[in-house]
Design an enzyme around this catalytic site. Structure first.
Site, PDB file in Angstrom:
ATOM      1  N   ASP A  77       0.849  -1.187   0.000  1.00  0.00           N
ATOM      2  CA  ASP A  77       0.000   0.000   0.000  1.00  0.00           C
ATOM      3  C   ASP A  77       0.895   1.250   0.000  1.00  0.00           C
ATOM      4  OD1 ASP A  77      -2.337   1.494   0.173  1.00  0.00           O
ATOM      5  OD2 ASP A  77      -2.490   1.308   2.348  1.00  0.00           O
ATOM      6  N   ASP A  99       2.451   4.844  -5.421  1.00  0.00           N
ATOM      7  CA  ASP A  99       1.645   6.047  -5.254  1.00  0.00           C
ATOM      8  C   ASP A  99       2.368   7.248  -5.854  1.00  0.00           C
ATOM      9  OD1 ASP A  99       0.154   8.167  -4.534  1.00  0.00           O
ATOM     10  OD2 ASP A  99       0.154   7.773  -2.389  1.00  0.00           O
ATOM     11  N   HIS A 202      -9.578   4.982  -0.545  1.00  0.00           N
ATOM     12  CA  HIS A 202      -8.648   5.201   0.571  1.00  0.00           C
ATOM     13  C   HIS A 202      -9.332   6.169   1.532  1.00  0.00           C
ATOM     14  CE1 HIS A 202      -4.625   3.746  -1.103  1.00  0.00           C
ATOM     15  NE2 HIS A 202      -5.497   3.459  -2.047  1.00  0.00           N
ATOM     16  N   GLY A 203      -8.974   6.076   2.809  1.00  0.00           N
ATOM     17  CA  GLY A 203      -9.575   7.004   3.776  1.00  0.00           C
ATOM     18  C   GLY A 203     -10.997   6.601   4.107  1.00  0.00           C
TER      19      GLY A 203
END
Ligand SMILES: [Zn+2]
Length: 269
Positions: A77, A99, A202-203
């Site tokens: 991740d 990312d 995400h989040g």
């Protein structure tokens, strides 16, 4: 059993849980929950969170993943460099995220293309990200900055140029807990869902069940969770009745298992 990321991503209308784990007991809890529900699951490692080193954790995670019946992907991740991606693949991760969301689009595309090339040699899947999801537990500085929403045209171009297996999007969520109300942009999600790739949230900590349902109906097919797990583990430790370390950790594991199972049940539908 260990499976490539792309094989645990469900069709539209469901989402698979991707849980960031920072210890083996976390992974045991998540896998027991998945086995109990007979659902596929993703064990994620996010180096920026500062848990045990990836090289130390990975063999244990692989061992645990191999000893359950349900399909399990082992996923990097928020990978920060191609070197980190390569290291994860050598450690038998079956999915990797590089990312590059904070970079200019073309640079993000170039790095992600190289990530896809590397991952394909191992049969592993790739997640990319366009747009920035801010917040305390994110890979950036944390803080209170506003989300940089995903631009649908950029996302389309990114997908066509890279062929990623999953695409993380920024539609109003934050890494970590919410101080104010959550403002999800479901209209933007609807537009993004036209791109033929599973979308990743995400989040996701602290959303309400109806918000999860709307997001999944809108095309989210992988949901990452960390902050709520971390807080739940801390709560279990503080209120723990175990008289020694292992007793306390058994309580932590039980609490994590309960939380992971309730989310998986909700997200799978
Ligand atoms: Zn994230």
């Amino acid at each position: 059993m260990l499976k490539p990321l792309q094989e645990v991503l469900p069709p539209k209308g469901r989402a698979v849980g991707a849980f960031d784990v920072v210890g083996l007991e976390w992974a045991e809890a998540v896998l027991e929950a998945a086995e109990g529900l007979d659902l596929p699951v993703i064990l994620s490692v996010a180096p920026h969170l500062g848990g045990p080193p990836m090289g130390a954790l990975a063999p244990g995670l692989r061992h645990l993943a191999d000893s359950v019946r349900v399909p399990v992907a082992l996923h990097l991740d928020h990978g920060e460099s191609l070197e980190e991606v390569a290291r994860a693949l050598r450690l038998s991760f079956t999915g990797v995220m590089l990312d590059g969301s904070h970079l200019p689009l073309e640079e993000n595309i170039r790095l992600t293309q190289l990530t896809v090339q590397l991952a394909r040699a191992y049969g592993a899947g790739v997640e990319g990200e366009v747009g920035v999801v801010p917040g305390q537990y994110g890979p950036g500085k944390g803080g209170e900055e506003a989300p940089q929403y995903t631009d649908p045209q950029e996302a389309q171009r990114f997908y066509e140029a890279t062929g990623v297996d999953a695409l993380a999007v920024s539609i109003g969520t934050r890494h970590g807990l919410y101080k104010g109300p959550v403002r999800l942009n479901l209209l933007l999600l609807k537009e993004l869902s036209q791109i033929p790739v599973p979308l990743v949230l995400h989040g996701a900590s602290g959303l309400r069940p109806e918000e999860y349902r709307a997001l999944i109906a809108g095309g989210i097919r992988k949901i990452n969770l960390y902050a709520e797990l971390a807080l739940e583990a801390a709560r279990a430790l503080r209120g723990g009745a175990g008289e020694d370390y292992l007793g306390l950790m058994a309580g932590v594991k039980e609490a994590l298992k309960r939380l992971a199972a309730s989310r998986m049940r909700l997200w799978w539908g």
